[in-house]
Design a protein around this motif. Structure first.
Motif, PDB file in Angstrom:
ATOM      1  N   UNK A 191       0.840  -1.196   0.000  1.00 25.09           N
ATOM      2  CA  UNK A 191       0.000   0.000   0.000  1.00 25.09           C
ATOM      3  C   UNK A 191       0.880   1.253   0.000  1.00 25.09           C
ATOM      4  N   UNK A 192       1.924   1.258   0.819  1.00 27.51           N
ATOM      5  CA  UNK A 192       2.845   2.395   0.849  1.00 27.51           C
ATOM      6  C   UNK A 192       3.503   2.612  -0.510  1.00 27.51           C
ATOM      7  N   UNK A 193       3.868   1.514  -1.183  1.00 25.77           N
ATOM      8  CA  UNK A 193       4.486   1.612  -2.509  1.00 25.77           C
ATOM      9  C   UNK A 193       3.512   2.205  -3.520  1.00 25.77           C
ATOM     10  N   UNK A 194       2.236   1.826  -3.408  1.00 29.83           N
ATOM     11  CA  UNK A 194       1.230   2.378  -4.317  1.00 29.83           C
ATOM     12  C   UNK A 194       1.148   3.892  -4.170  1.00 29.83           C
ATOM     13  N   UNK A 195       1.161   4.380  -2.928  1.00 30.31           N
ATOM     14  CA  UNK A 195       1.091   5.818  -2.706  1.00 30.31           C
ATOM     15  C   UNK A 195       2.368   6.504  -3.178  1.00 30.31           C
ATOM     16  N   UNK A 196       3.503   5.868  -2.955  1.00 37.16           N
ATOM     17  CA  UNK A 196       4.777   6.446  -3.370  1.00 37.16           C
ATOM     18  C   UNK A 196       4.854   6.578  -4.893  1.00 37.16           C
ATOM     19  N   UNK A 197       4.263   5.620  -5.604  1.00 36.85           N
ATOM     20  CA  UNK A 197       4.274   5.641  -7.067  1.00 36.85           C
ATOM     21  C   UNK A 197       3.179   6.537  -7.638  1.00 36.85           C
ATOM     22  N   UNK A 198       2.254   6.996  -6.796  1.00 36.36           N
ATOM     23  CA  UNK A 198       1.138   7.807  -7.287  1.00 36.36           C
ATOM     24  C   UNK A 198       0.132   6.976  -8.065  1.00 36.36           C
ATOM     25  N   UNK A 199      -0.029   5.714  -7.646  1.00 39.91           N
ATOM     26  CA  UNK A 199      -0.941   4.789  -8.308  1.00 39.91           C
ATOM     27  C   UNK A 199      -2.351   5.381  -8.390  1.00 39.91           C
ATOM     28  N   UNK A 200      -3.012   5.137  -9.518  1.00 34.93           N
ATOM     29  CA  UNK A 200      -4.350   5.684  -9.752  1.00 34.93           C
ATOM     30  C   UNK A 200      -5.351   5.247  -8.680  1.00 34.93           C
ATOM     31  N   UNK A 201      -5.341   3.961  -8.308  1.00 36.47           N
ATOM     32  CA  UNK A 201      -6.267   3.459  -7.288  1.00 36.47           C
ATOM     33  C   UNK A 201      -6.038   4.154  -5.947  1.00 36.47           C
ATOM     34  N   UNK A 202      -4.777   4.328  -5.583  1.00 32.66           N
ATOM     35  CA  UNK A 202      -4.463   4.973  -4.308  1.00 32.66           C
ATOM     36  C   UNK A 202      -4.953   6.419  -4.305  1.00 32.66           C
ATOM     37  N   UNK A 203      -4.807   7.104  -5.420  1.00 33.76           N
ATOM     38  CA  UNK A 203      -5.264   8.490  -5.491  1.00 33.76           C
ATOM     39  C   UNK A 203      -6.793   8.567  -5.415  1.00 33.76           C
ATOM     40  N   UNK A 204      -7.474   7.557  -5.959  1.00 31.20           N
ATOM     41  CA  UNK A 204      -8.941   7.516  -5.843  1.00 31.20           C
ATOM     42  C   UNK A 204      -9.359   7.338  -4.390  1.00 31.20           C
ATOM     43  N   UNK A 205      -8.619   6.505  -3.637  1.00 33.36           N
ATOM     44  CA  UNK A 205      -8.948   6.302  -2.222  1.00 33.36           C
ATOM     45  C   UNK A 205      -8.829   7.610  -1.461  1.00 33.36           C
ATOM     46  N   UNK A 206      -7.800   8.390  -1.775  1.00 37.84           N
ATOM     47  CA  UNK A 206      -7.596   9.670  -1.103  1.00 37.84           C
ATOM     48  C   UNK A 206      -8.758  10.609  -1.415  1.00 37.84           C
ATOM     49  N   UNK A 207      -9.141  10.672  -2.678  1.00 39.57           N
ATOM     50  CA  UNK A 207     -10.238  11.561  -3.069  1.00 39.57           C
ATOM     51  C   UNK A 207     -11.555  11.120  -2.429  1.00 39.57           C
ATOM     52  N   UNK A 208     -11.822   9.825  -2.410  1.00 38.33           N
ATOM     53  CA  UNK A 208     -13.048   9.333  -1.775  1.00 38.33           C
ATOM     54  C   UNK A 208     -13.042   9.647  -0.287  1.00 38.33           C
ATOM     55  N   UNK A 209     -11.877   9.545   0.332  1.00 39.70           N
ATOM     56  CA  UNK A 209     -11.761   9.895   1.751  1.00 39.70           C
ATOM     57  C   UNK A 209     -12.072  11.354   1.996  1.00 39.70           C
ATOM     58  N   UNK A 210     -11.580  12.223   1.122  1.00 42.75           N
ATOM     59  CA  UNK A 210     -11.870  13.662   1.250  1.00 42.75           C
ATOM     60  C   UNK A 210     -13.360  13.930   1.118  1.00 42.75           C
ATOM     61  N   UNK A 211     -14.002  13.247   0.180  1.00 42.50           N
ATOM     62  CA  UNK A 211     -15.443  13.425  -0.021  1.00 42.50           C
ATOM     63  C   UNK A 211     -16.206  12.962   1.219  1.00 42.50           C
ATOM     64  N   UNK A 212     -15.809  11.814   1.786  1.00 41.25           N
ATOM     65  CA  UNK A 212     -16.479  11.306   2.988  1.00 41.25           C
ATOM     66  C   UNK A 212     -16.333  12.273   4.157  1.00 41.25           C
TER      67      UNK A 212
END
Length: 59
Positions: free
Chosen positions: A21-42
């Motif tokens: 999961x940390x590697x996904x965020x470090x790479x700027x993975x699309x799925x990880x960025x969607x999780x961040x955006x969904x978290x902001x919306x929540x």
């Protein structure tokens, strides 16, 4: 409170390891960025609902 409010990154990432999961965020993975955006919306929605409750109690 709903469980989804307290849902962990591991549970939404398909039980990947913390390192994966940390590697996904470090790479700027699309799925990880969607999780961040969904978290902001929540969070924004929770704040809006709380503000509505306060307003209704004041009336």
């Amino acid at each position: 409170m709903s469980r989804s409010k307290h849902q962990t990154l591991k549970s939404i990432s398909g039980n990947q390891s913390k390192g994966e999961v940390d590697a996904m965020f470090a790479e700027g993975d699309h799925d990880a960025m969607e999780w961040v955006e969904k978290g902001r919306i929540k969070v924004a929605e929770m704040h809006r609902r709380n503000a509505d409750k306060v307003t209704k109690k004041a009336d």
